[in-house]
Design a protein around this motif. Structure first.
Motif, PDB file in Angstrom:
ATOM      1  N   PHE A  15       0.739  -1.223   0.046  1.00  0.00           N
ATOM      2  CA  PHE A  15      -0.005   0.014  -0.060  1.00  0.00           C
ATOM      3  C   PHE A  15       0.803   1.240   0.117  1.00  0.00           C
ATOM      4  O   PHE A  15       0.733   2.335  -0.643  1.00  0.00           O
ATOM      5  CB  PHE A  15      -0.933   0.110   1.054  1.00  0.00           C
ATOM      6  CG  PHE A  15      -1.943   0.959   1.189  1.00  0.00           C
ATOM      7  CD1 PHE A  15      -2.695   1.190   0.129  1.00  0.00           C
ATOM      8  CD2 PHE A  15      -1.942   2.028   2.135  1.00  0.00           C
ATOM      9  CE1 PHE A  15      -3.829   2.260   0.216  1.00  0.00           C
ATOM     10  CE2 PHE A  15      -2.804   2.778   2.089  1.00  0.00           C
ATOM     11  CZ  PHE A  15      -4.002   3.185   1.241  1.00  0.00           C
ATOM     12  N   ILE A  16       1.734   1.230   0.950  1.00  0.00           N
ATOM     13  CA  ILE A  16       2.794   2.479   0.910  1.00  0.00           C
ATOM     14  C   ILE A  16       3.458   2.603  -0.492  1.00  0.00           C
ATOM     15  O   ILE A  16       3.677   3.685  -1.017  1.00  0.00           O
ATOM     16  CB  ILE A  16       3.913   2.246   2.131  1.00  0.00           C
ATOM     17  CG1 ILE A  16       3.312   2.446   3.394  1.00  0.00           C
ATOM     18  CG2 ILE A  16       4.899   3.433   2.058  1.00  0.00           C
ATOM     19  CD1 ILE A  16       4.030   1.955   4.607  1.00  0.00           C
ATOM     20  N   ALA A  17       3.961   1.508  -1.089  1.00  0.00           N
ATOM     21  CA  ALA A  17       4.680   1.384  -2.330  1.00  0.00           C
ATOM     22  C   ALA A  17       3.838   1.932  -3.383  1.00  0.00           C
ATOM     23  O   ALA A  17       4.149   2.857  -4.204  1.00  0.00           O
ATOM     24  CB  ALA A  17       5.305   0.229  -2.729  1.00  0.00           C
ATOM     25  N   LEU A  18       2.637   1.576  -3.461  1.00  0.00           N
ATOM     26  CA  LEU A  18       1.460   2.007  -4.414  1.00  0.00           C
ATOM     27  C   LEU A  18       1.403   3.570  -4.358  1.00  0.00           C
ATOM     28  O   LEU A  18       1.093   4.158  -5.321  1.00  0.00           O
ATOM     29  CB  LEU A  18      -0.138   1.340  -4.152  1.00  0.00           C
ATOM     30  CG  LEU A  18      -0.870   1.485  -5.132  1.00  0.00           C
ATOM     31  CD1 LEU A  18      -0.631   0.948  -6.768  1.00  0.00           C
ATOM     32  CD2 LEU A  18      -2.190   0.848  -4.915  1.00  0.00           C
ATOM     33  N   LEU A  19       0.963   4.200  -3.019  1.00  0.00           N
ATOM     34  CA  LEU A  19       1.046   5.474  -3.003  1.00  0.00           C
ATOM     35  C   LEU A  19       2.177   6.202  -3.357  1.00  0.00           C
ATOM     36  O   LEU A  19       2.022   7.187  -4.055  1.00  0.00           O
ATOM     37  CB  LEU A  19       0.612   5.888  -1.552  1.00  0.00           C
ATOM     38  CG  LEU A  19      -0.804   5.360  -0.907  1.00  0.00           C
ATOM     39  CD1 LEU A  19      -0.973   5.629   0.386  1.00  0.00           C
ATOM     40  CD2 LEU A  19      -2.009   5.876  -1.770  1.00  0.00           C
TER      41      LEU A  19
END
Length: 138
Positions: free
Chosen positions: A33-37
């Motif tokens: 999720f952090i990487a996607l953001l």
């Protein structure tokens, strides 16, 4: 100050854990999720830059991007600045996931903030900008 720092750290961890358990935002692993953001904010971005900014190891970033790619959320493209390298960008499905997750996360956290009085809510929101600035330096 040490006790206040520890209190803040524990409180932030508990709030994040609560939001992860109750959130309707995403079924992605937190690192995904952090990487996607991050990809949404900085695309096109190399995997090494993702590893540095998440932060995580290069192999973890590679595995994370591979999982996001398998889910149809990101794709890899040739780096226009260096044809030997690849960069990661969002797909339309990834863009929609980021948009929806942002709406859900905002709603989930807003419901938590609604428990506070107006002054405390304003204080937390103001602190959010300061903490975001601090986190941006990591």
């Amino acid at each position: 100050m040490e006790q206040e720092t520890l209190q803040l750290l524990v409180a932030v961890h508990r709030i994040v854990r609560h939001l992860r358990r109750t959130s309707t935002a995403t079924t992605l692993h937190p690192t995904q999720f952090i990487a996607l953001l991050l990809i949404a904010e900085e695309a096109p971005i190399r995997i090494g830059a993702i590893a540095a900014r998440v932060p995580c190891s290069q192999p973890t970033a590679t595995t994370t991007v591979a999982a996001l790619e398998s889910a149809g959320l990101v794709s890899r493209e040739q780096d226009t600045l260096d044809g030997r390298a690849t960069v990661v960008v969002l797909t339309p499905q990834g863009e929609e996931t980021v948009r929806a997750a942002g709406q859900h996360a905002t709603g989930d956290f807003s419901r938590l903030l609604a428990r506070l009085d107006d002054d405390d809510r304003a204080l937390v929101l103001k602190a959010g900008g300061v903490l975001a600035s601090l986190a941006g330096d990591l």
